[in-house]
Structure formats: C-alpha cells, structure tokens
Design a protein around this motif. Structure first.
Motif, PDB file in Angstrom:
ATOM      1  N   VAL A   6       0.853  -1.188   0.000  1.00  0.00           N
ATOM      2  CA  VAL A   6       0.000   0.000   0.000  1.00  0.00           C
ATOM      3  C   VAL A   6       0.890   1.239   0.000  1.00  0.00           C
ATOM      4  N   ILE A   7       0.567   2.189  -0.873  1.00  0.00           N
ATOM      5  CA  ILE A   7       1.324   3.432  -0.997  1.00  0.00           C
ATOM      6  C   ILE A   7       0.417   4.590  -0.595  1.00  0.00           C
ATOM      7  N   ASP A   8       0.821   5.356   0.405  1.00  0.00           N
ATOM      8  CA  ASP A   8       0.037   6.489   0.890  1.00  0.00           C
ATOM      9  C   ASP A   8       0.335   7.714   0.027  1.00  0.00           C
ATOM     10  N   SER A   9      -0.651   8.145  -0.748  1.00  0.00           N
ATOM     11  CA  SER A   9      -0.452   9.204  -1.726  1.00  0.00           C
ATOM     12  C   SER A   9      -0.098  10.540  -1.076  1.00  0.00           C
ATOM     13  N   SER A  10      -0.672  10.840   0.068  1.00  0.00           N
ATOM     14  CA  SER A  10      -0.389  12.110   0.739  1.00  0.00           C
ATOM     15  C   SER A  10       1.063  12.181   1.195  1.00  0.00           C
ATOM     16  N   CYS A  57       7.411   7.258   5.643  1.00  0.00           N
ATOM     17  CA  CYS A  57       7.451   6.064   4.780  1.00  0.00           C
ATOM     18  C   CYS A  57       6.075   5.854   4.161  1.00  0.00           C
ATOM     19  N   ALA A  58       5.990   6.088   2.857  1.00  0.00           N
ATOM     20  CA  ALA A  58       4.708   5.994   2.156  1.00  0.00           C
ATOM     21  C   ALA A  58       4.323   4.570   1.815  1.00  0.00           C
ATOM     22  N   GLY A  59       5.300   3.677   1.732  1.00  0.00           N
ATOM     23  CA  GLY A  59       5.030   2.303   1.317  1.00  0.00           C
ATOM     24  C   GLY A  59       5.118   1.332   2.478  1.00  0.00           C
ATOM     25  N   ALA A  60       4.138   0.455   2.576  1.00  0.00           N
ATOM     26  CA  ALA A  60       4.157  -0.580   3.614  1.00  0.00           C
ATOM     27  C   ALA A  60       3.464  -1.831   3.099  1.00  0.00           C
ATOM     28  N   VAL A  61       3.964  -2.962   3.532  1.00  0.00           N
ATOM     29  CA  VAL A  61       3.353  -4.244   3.202  1.00  0.00           C
ATOM     30  C   VAL A  61       2.331  -4.590   4.275  1.00  0.00           C
ATOM     31  N   THR A 115      11.345  -4.188  -3.179  1.00  0.00           N
ATOM     32  CA  THR A 115      10.054  -4.730  -2.755  1.00  0.00           C
ATOM     33  C   THR A 115       8.979  -4.413  -3.793  1.00  0.00           C
ATOM     34  N   VAL A 116       8.960  -3.182  -4.306  1.00  0.00           N
ATOM     35  CA  VAL A 116       7.983  -2.817  -5.332  1.00  0.00           C
ATOM     36  C   VAL A 116       8.093  -3.751  -6.531  1.00  0.00           C
ATOM     37  N   ASN A 117       9.314  -4.089  -6.906  1.00  0.00           N
ATOM     38  CA  ASN A 117       9.511  -4.930  -8.091  1.00  0.00           C
ATOM     39  C   ASN A 117       9.005  -6.358  -7.908  1.00  0.00           C
ATOM     40  N   LEU A 118       8.712  -6.747  -6.679  1.00  0.00           N
ATOM     41  CA  LEU A 118       8.156  -8.074  -6.427  1.00  0.00           C
ATOM     42  C   LEU A 118       6.637  -8.107  -6.600  1.00  0.00           C
ATOM     43  N   HIS A 119       6.016  -6.936  -6.699  1.00  0.00           N
ATOM     44  CA  HIS A 119       4.554  -6.855  -6.693  1.00  0.00           C
ATOM     45  C   HIS A 119       4.026  -6.441  -8.065  1.00  0.00           C
ATOM     46  N   SER A 120       3.050  -7.176  -8.561  1.00  0.00           N
ATOM     47  CA  SER A 120       2.460  -6.854  -9.861  1.00  0.00           C
ATOM     48  C   SER A 120       1.625  -5.584  -9.802  1.00  0.00           C
ATOM     49  N   PHE A 121       1.079  -5.290  -8.643  1.00  0.00           N
ATOM     50  CA  PHE A 121       0.298  -4.070  -8.477  1.00  0.00           C
ATOM     51  C   PHE A 121       0.469  -3.555  -7.051  1.00  0.00           C
ATOM     52  N   VAL A 122       0.129  -2.282  -6.863  1.00  0.00           N
ATOM     53  CA  VAL A 122       0.096  -1.678  -5.534  1.00  0.00           C
ATOM     54  C   VAL A 122      -1.281  -1.072  -5.323  1.00  0.00           C
ATOM     55  N   TYR A 123      -1.639  -0.866  -4.067  1.00  0.00           N
ATOM     56  CA  TYR A 123      -2.826  -0.100  -3.724  1.00  0.00           C
ATOM     57  C   TYR A 123      -2.376   1.310  -3.361  1.00  0.00           C
ATOM     58  N   ILE A 124      -2.833   2.304  -4.110  1.00  0.00           N
ATOM     59  CA  ILE A 124      -2.526   3.695  -3.797  1.00  0.00           C
ATOM     60  C   ILE A 124      -3.656   4.252  -2.937  1.00  0.00           C
ATOM     61  N   LYS A 125      -3.285   4.661  -1.719  1.00  0.00           N
ATOM     62  CA  LYS A 125      -4.255   5.206  -0.779  1.00  0.00           C
ATOM     63  C   LYS A 125      -4.381   6.702  -1.014  1.00  0.00           C
ATOM     64  N   GLU A 126      -5.540   7.140  -1.497  1.00  0.00           N
ATOM     65  CA  GLU A 126      -5.769   8.547  -1.765  1.00  0.00           C
ATOM     66  C   GLU A 126      -6.026   9.306  -0.463  1.00  0.00           C
TER      67      GLU A 126
END
Length: 363
Positions: free
Chosen positions: A7-11, A248-252, A335-346
């Motif tokens: 999950v990537i936190d857009s803010s 840190c915007a990205g977390a698993v 880590t991003v390269n291991l994932h086919s998609f991410v969830y972007i949290k608006e």
C-alpha cells in the motif's frame, strides 16, 4: 485488499516529493529522480510537476515504459551494450524523447556510435566515473583520455559525467550522509573541472542517492542529483536519519496465519513479498530483520522462505491468527519490483489498485 499486498500512501508521497524538490531547488541544482523505486509514469509525472527536469531509468525497457506514459526526458544510468538495446534507444531518441545513455568504456561508446549511425540518430551520453563503490564506472584518472576518445566518435554527444556512490566516506560505508554527499560532490566537481581544462565542454555533473542527494547538491560544480527511494522512503532511509517512519509511504500489509508458539507468529508474506537485498546486521545500518513492524517495534521479521515470514515476538505480545499487520520493508525499491500491483491510498482514504507498469523490466 487481499494480503500480502503493498500500500502506498499518496499524501505522504506528495510530501516527500515536495521536500526533496525544495531542498534541491535551494541549491540551484536540477533534480532527476530515479524511477526504479516507483516504476510508475504517474509518480514520475508528479515529480516533474514539482520541479524535476526528467527521470532516471536503469534499463531501456524501463525507459520505454516511462516514455509511453508521457515522460519526455530520460537518462538511462546504465551501460547499453547489446545491439538490439542500442537500436531501441536510438528509436526512442528519434521519437522526440530526450534520451541520455551511460557509458564507461571506449568499446561501449563505439557500440553506441555504430548503432546511432545505423539508425540515423545522434545519441547523447554521459561518462560514468567510479568513485568508490567498485561497481561500474571508469577510473577518475582515466576520465580525460576516455572522454577525448568518446568525443571523437561519430553521432555521439558527450554532455556530462555521472556517478553512483551511495553513503560512502573515505572508501567505507558510513552513517554520516552529509559528509558522504559533500565528498561525492567534490570528487565529481573536481573531475568535471579537469575535463573542462582539457577542452571537453561537458555541462552535466550528476550525482547523489536518496541519503546523500541534498548534501551533494550543496557542492559547487554539481548540476544534478538522482535520488530514487525518497519518494516512498523505507526502513533503510529511516536508519540513515534522512526520514522517520512517518515519512514512509510504502508498507506491506500481511496476515498472521499461524502462532505456533508464544514467541513466534507466521505471516503470509515471505521472500516473494519482501526484498532481501538489504540483509540484517550489516554495516553501517545493522538492521534487525527484514522490516519494521509498525504496531510492535520489538518484533523482528527474522526469517523468511518463499511464502512465509517468521516474526519473533515477546511471549506476552497480543497477536491472533487473522490479524493484519503493517510492515515497512528494509528496501522499498526491490520490494515494489516483487509486486504486480500496488494499492494507492488517496487522501480520501480510498484505495486504488494500480499495476506496477515497469515491474520486471530487466532488459
């Protein structure tokens, strides 16, 4: 969401983009972020909107993805050697993209020249210099001679020099990222001065990793920095002191699937979910485990196999099978390269599922 997922936190992304852009702009230096972290044209466009002049890529396939997503100024900070890749680069350049290619040998430069002639293009290059990491790059004391040879080749424009050094000081890894950035900047500024004194009119002096970029930008003679990780940040950057976990915007997100003993919980993410290139207990960071468990700083993600993560916890820690926990990885780029998609949290809290466009672009 189904776990494990990223999950990537857009803010937080936007705040990180602005912070780096402002730090670099204060020094009068250009910003060319590395797209290897996010692998998304959408994020590259945000960086450019905030003042970046273009982006950096590692491979021709990454550059093609970025170009197809509307990015018009791309530096491939990597040696393209194969005929087919150089032909792709020439075609990309002819399409109207400003494309720059890294080179560190006369043989590599000759291949670029030959490909450019075959395709009817002129290719812009930067000479990579080795400044201590012992990876790619020509020796600094050979730079003038090599630059003269490259400049004499047909259909090549030598416009600058670049390096990647990371957090190194005096030939060793360091936590003093300010001193590391200043040393990196001085090495490259001095190399640029030597080239110009020899009549080689380079414009760009490109340096900087995420922990060192803002400090390297302070050195007179540096014209551009190329940080990547800063857009998402990660546990490694927090350990360097260049951010906090709140940045840190990205977390698993992972689910506890088993608690076989009081001091052990098992999650549904292993080495297919978390990058393993930043190993625990190595200098200079000496990280414990493979990620930071946000809800429990005492817990340690100490072991992984492909589908399981083994977390050592205190016996009285309150965990139940089915709980979902959030983990900040040691290294977000891999880590991003291991994932086919991410969830972007608006900012609204809504989650947007987004394919990682340049994932797996290895060629």
């Amino acid at each position: 969401m189904e776990t494990p997922c990223l999950v990537i936190d857009s803010s937080i992304v936007d705040a990180n983009i602005i912070a780096m852009a402002e730090a670099v702009q204060r020094c009068g230096v250009k910003l060319r972020p590395h797209a290897k972290t996010h692998k998304l044209p959408e994020m590259a466009a945000r960086q450019i909107a905030a003042g970046a002049i273009g982006i950096t890529a590692a491979k021709i396939s990454e550059a093609e993805v970025m170009a197809s997503g509307g990015i018009r100024d791309i530096f491939i900070a990597y040696q393209l050697i194969a005929k087919s890749k150089l032909e792709r680069a020439a075609r990309l350049s002819l399409s109207g993209i400003r494309l720059i290619i890294g080179v560190d040998s006369l043989e590599g430069a000759k291949r670029i020249s030959e490909a450019a002639e075959r395709e009817g293009a002129e290719l812009e290059v930067r000479l990579e210099l080795e400044t201590g990491l012992r990876r790619t790059g020509a020796a600094i004391d050979k730079a003038v001679q090599l630059a003269k040879q490259i400049s004499g080749l047909n259909k090549i424009k030598l416009s600058g020099i670049f390096t990647y050094r990371g957090a190194m000081l005096g030939g060793a890894s360091t936590l003093d990222v300010r001193a590391a950035g200043h040393e990196e900047g001085r090495l490259m500024a001095d190399a640029a001065a030597a080239l110009r004194s020899a009549g080689i009119a380079i414009q760009d002096v490109s340096v900087g990793s995420s922990p060192t970029a803002a400090f390297a930008a302070e050195v007179e003679g540096v014209t551009e920095v190329r940080p990547g990780t800063y857009i998402y940040q990660d546990r490694m950057q927090a350990a360097f002191g260049t951010c906090t976990f709140d940045n840190c915007a990205g977390a698993v997100f992972a689910t506890i699937i088993s608690r076989p003993s009081d001091d052990l919980v098992i999650i549904d993410g292993g080495s297919k979910t978390f990058a393993t290139d930043i190993q625990p207990d190595n200098a200079p960071l000496f990280l414990k485990g493979f990620g930071h468990i946000v809800c429990d700083p005492d817990a340690v993600l100490e072991r992984m196999n492909e589908e399981h993560g083994m977390i050592r916890v205190k016996p009285d820690a309150v965990y139940q099978v089915g709980d979902v926990i959030r983990i900040i990885p040691n290294h977000i780029c891999s880590t991003v390269n291991l994932h086919s998609f991410v969830y972007i949290k608006e900012s609204s809290g809504k989650l947007r599922k987004t394919a990682v466009a340049a994932r797996g672009m290895l060629e």
